[in-house]
Motif scaffolding. Structure first.
Motif, PDB file in Angstrom:
ATOM      1  N   CYS A  35       0.847  -1.193   0.000  1.00  0.00           N
ATOM      2  CA  CYS A  35       0.000   0.000   0.000  1.00  0.00           C
ATOM      3  C   CYS A  35       0.881   1.241   0.000  1.00  0.00           C
ATOM      4  N   GLU A  36       0.330   2.335  -0.484  1.00  0.00           N
ATOM      5  CA  GLU A  36       1.037   3.621  -0.460  1.00  0.00           C
ATOM      6  C   GLU A  36       0.560   4.406   0.752  1.00  0.00           C
ATOM      7  N   TRP A  37       1.419   5.252   1.287  1.00  0.00           N
ATOM      8  CA  TRP A  37       1.037   6.026   2.458  1.00  0.00           C
ATOM      9  C   TRP A  37       1.832   7.321   2.546  1.00  0.00           C
ATOM     10  N   THR A  38       1.264   8.239   3.323  1.00  0.00           N
ATOM     11  CA  THR A  38       1.933   9.500   3.622  1.00  0.00           C
ATOM     12  C   THR A  38       1.439   9.975   4.978  1.00  0.00           C
ATOM     13  N   VAL A  39       2.077  10.995   5.501  1.00  0.00           N
ATOM     14  CA  VAL A  39       1.700  11.546   6.804  1.00  0.00           C
ATOM     15  C   VAL A  39       1.199  12.972   6.627  1.00  0.00           C
ATOM     16  N   MET A  40       0.025  13.254   7.225  1.00  0.00           N
ATOM     17  CA  MET A  40      -0.551  14.606   7.212  1.00  0.00           C
ATOM     18  C   MET A  40      -0.741  15.043   8.656  1.00  0.00           C
ATOM     19  N   THR A  77       0.893   9.631  18.949  1.00  0.00           N
ATOM     20  CA  THR A  77       2.205   9.078  18.608  1.00  0.00           C
ATOM     21  C   THR A  77       2.481   9.243  17.119  1.00  0.00           C
ATOM     22  N   ASP A  78       3.690   8.914  16.714  1.00  0.00           N
ATOM     23  CA  ASP A  78       4.103   9.062  15.320  1.00  0.00           C
ATOM     24  C   ASP A  78       3.180   8.254  14.416  1.00  0.00           C
ATOM     25  N   PRO A  79       2.497   8.905  13.454  1.00  0.00           N
ATOM     26  CA  PRO A  79       1.573   8.196  12.552  1.00  0.00           C
ATOM     27  C   PRO A  79       2.243   7.058  11.795  1.00  0.00           C
ATOM     28  N   LYS A  80       3.557   7.145  11.593  1.00  0.00           N
ATOM     29  CA  LYS A  80       4.249   6.087  10.850  1.00  0.00           C
ATOM     30  C   LYS A  80       4.141   4.733  11.551  1.00  0.00           C
ATOM     31  N   SER A  81       3.909   4.751  12.859  1.00  0.00           N
ATOM     32  CA  SER A  81       3.790   3.492  13.599  1.00  0.00           C
ATOM     33  C   SER A  81       2.526   2.731  13.227  1.00  0.00           C
ATOM     34  N   LEU A  82       1.596   3.402  12.518  1.00  0.00           N
ATOM     35  CA  LEU A  82       0.348   2.758  12.124  1.00  0.00           C
ATOM     36  C   LEU A  82       0.388   2.170  10.716  1.00  0.00           C
ATOM     37  N   VAL A  83       1.520   2.338  10.024  1.00  0.00           N
ATOM     38  CA  VAL A  83       1.609   1.899   8.627  1.00  0.00           C
ATOM     39  C   VAL A  83       1.324   0.414   8.483  1.00  0.00           C
ATOM     40  N   ARG A  84       1.976  -0.398   9.290  1.00  0.00           N
ATOM     41  CA  ARG A  84       1.790  -1.849   9.171  1.00  0.00           C
ATOM     42  C   ARG A  84       0.340  -2.234   9.435  1.00  0.00           C
ATOM     43  N   GLN A  85      -0.266  -1.597  10.456  1.00  0.00           N
ATOM     44  CA  GLN A  85      -1.652  -1.905  10.784  1.00  0.00           C
ATOM     45  C   GLN A  85      -2.587  -1.517   9.641  1.00  0.00           C
ATOM     46  N   ALA A  86      -2.374  -0.311   9.097  1.00  0.00           N
ATOM     47  CA  ALA A  86      -3.220   0.155   8.002  1.00  0.00           C
ATOM     48  C   ALA A  86      -3.071  -0.714   6.762  1.00  0.00           C
ATOM     49  N   SER A  87      -1.851  -1.159   6.486  1.00  0.00           N
ATOM     50  CA  SER A  87      -1.626  -2.001   5.310  1.00  0.00           C
ATOM     51  C   SER A  87      -2.347  -3.335   5.452  1.00  0.00           C
ATOM     52  N   MET A  88      -2.419  -3.853   6.678  1.00  0.00           N
ATOM     53  CA  MET A  88      -3.146  -5.100   6.922  1.00  0.00           C
ATOM     54  C   MET A  88      -4.638  -4.907   6.677  1.00  0.00           C
TER      55      MET A  88
END
Length: 509
Positions: free
Chosen positions: A141-146, A167-178
């Motif tokens: 998946c593609e992602w960015t931080v706003m 917390t840092d939104p980047k920590s949610l990348v793996r969860q969101a990709s799932m």
């Protein structure tokens, strides 16, 4: 030739599968959601007066103005994004979903993606304006931080997510990709609860379980009840519908937990249908009023089923026999609040006798020992006046407190305004209100005036989206809450303008 003919069938099927539509975006709703909200933006836009062939442009124009009012120095960018709804790459005419996890730790918004390339064009424009970071790819998946939000997407869905700790939104990348990789049968959309949501009709549908509440909010409600209480099995589905002159909300309670089922069954046994006679003793303009019908002694035992409430009664700093007081209550009870700031109240309860009032005599000697800090004296034929410089001395709210307690005409009363005891209805009563005929037979009914909200807002100095929102609240008249069975709830929020849909205030200001 025949071999080529038969070979073409599986090849064609393979090509159709490869070029097929993206997975259903609803699959991305997390399976362990504790709350899911479905918003029918298309229906709401139509009810807000945005219908016809120019509806999309009108809606986009409203949204554009709202965004401009919140993003200074970004007019050119906003105009580019909202020039054409289809250019965003998002299916804004489809339902938009909001979700929250257990204890509301993570929340998010889900929107259908109709054109991934166009969505990336928009994100690229946002990046140039330094409103989001560079797009990256992780786990398909593609992602960015706003700001504090993570925006992740694929060919079919876009998720905007954040946690409640900042917390840092980047920590949610793996969860969101799932979430985005979930297939049919894997996400919340495969559940029976989601199927029930989809069957409901309304502009907004809300499914929720008690798991969404933080522990500190749940603990006082469940303390000592049972360690077997399963919050995820205590659920409700609510429908919100915007109609002419009012907003209607129906809450359907769904309880599978055995402990909570038992509590609700006991509550049904200690309450009864409201008779409604307290409608006649309050004037029509009473700003807040609530009524129910209880079987006092059994209701007291029901309350004491919660250890924390039982300890409160047993260890109260006011040595009264609360059981004897509750035991004489049998019938309707009512609470009314009034006054400039809503701080004046009087509560009534039907009683079968007044013998319990003698127990207040034993408190006089205790009050005398306080040196005037607590005063208890007779008031009228069968009542008492109680005053204290600090309510915390007797386990009540701190600060000066004055109460009048007594029995009159078969009704037990408690009030902090002496004049309310003898008040009479000289004109129309609450029974004459347009909801007055709905009270009798309910298990609970409440009404609250909302018209005073407009005094909180000075709309002349406010523009953009905030003006629309505040105008909506300023246009409210009153709220009713009723329950016919003691479980499910019906709520109506009435507008001052009875001939206008509430949404037109939001979309046309």
């Amino acid at each position: 030739m025949m071999k080529l003919k038969y070979l073409s069938v599986p090849v064609l099927a393979l090509l159709m599968a490869a070029c097929g539509s993206a997975p259903d975006y609803k699959n991305a709703i997390p399976a362990k959601s504790a709350t899911v909200v479905a918003v029918d933006a298309n229906s709401m836009a139509e009810k807000g007066g945005l219908s016809g062939e120019n509806a999309d442009k009108e809606l986009l124009a409203r949204l554009e103005n709202m965004v401009k009012s919140g993003l200074s120095n970004s007019d050119a960018l906003v105009e580019k994004i909202f020039r054409d709804g289809k250019e965003s790459g998002l299916g804004l005419k489809e339902k938009i979903y909001l979700f929250m996890g257990e204890q509301a730790k993570i929340g998010g918004l889900l929107v259908k993606v109709t054109d991934k390339d166009k969505l990336e064009d928009v994100l690229e424009a946002l990046k140039k304006q330094q409103l989001c970071q560079e797009i990256k790819e992780t786990d398909g998946c593609e992602w960015t931080v706003m700001g504090s939000w993570l925006l992740a997407y694929n060919d079919g869905a876009m998720i905007l997510a954040a946690d409640n700790k900042g917390t840092d939104p980047k920590s949610l990348v793996r969860q969101a990709s799932m979430w985005l990789r979930q297939k049919d049968g894997e996400g919340f959309s495969a559940s029976e609860d989601f199927r029930l949501m989809e069957q409901k009709k309304g502009d907004i549908i809300v499914w929720s379980s008690l798991e969404v509440l933080p522990h500190e909010a749940v603990y006082p409600l469940t303390m000592g009840v049972s360690a077997e209480l399963r919050l995820k099995d205590i659920k409700a589905i609510s429908t919100v519908d915007f109609t002419i002159g009012k907003t209607v909300m129906d809450v359907e309670v769904m309880v599978a937990d055995k402990v909570m089922k038992g509590i609700m069954e006991k509550k049904q046994q200690v309450t009864a249908n409201v008779k409604g006679h307290y409608l006649d003793i309050f004037p029509q303009n009473t700003p807040f009023w609530a009524t129910a019908n209880i079987k006092g002694g059994e209701f007291y035992d029901f309350l004491c089923g919660n250890p924390s409430l039982r300890r409160y009664f047993e260890k109260s700093m006011i040595p009264l026999d609360f059981r004897s007081i509750f035991s004489v209550i049998n019938g309707d009870v009512a609470l009314a609040m009034s006054g400039p700031d809503g701080g004046e109240f009087i509560a009534y309860a039907d009683v079968s006798s007044d013998g319990f009032m003698k127990s207040f005599e034993t408190l006089k000697s205790m009050a005398a020992l306080t040196g005037g800090q607590v005063i208890l004296r007779n008031h009228g034929e069968n009542g008492y006046e109680f005053k204290t410089v600090d309510g915390s001395m007797v386990g009540l709210p701190s600060g000066y407190l004055a109460l009048w307690i007594g029995v009159k005409d078969g009704r037990f009363y408690v009030t902090n305004k002496e004049s309310l005891i003898e008040r009479r209805v000289l004109g129309l009563s609450l029974r004459d209100r347009d909801w007055g005929n709905r009270v009798e037979g309910q298990r609970f009914f409440m009404v609250s005036d909302l018209s005073s909200l407009d005094r909180l807002f000075d709309l002349s100095k406010i523009e953009g989206s905030m003006a629309s929102v505040l105008a909506f609240f300023g246009g409210l008249d009153y709220l009713t809450v009723e329950s016919a069975d003691g479980g499910n709830v019906h709520i109506e929020i009435i507008m001052k303008d009875k001939n206008r849909n509430p949404l037109t205030t939001l979309f046309n200001n």
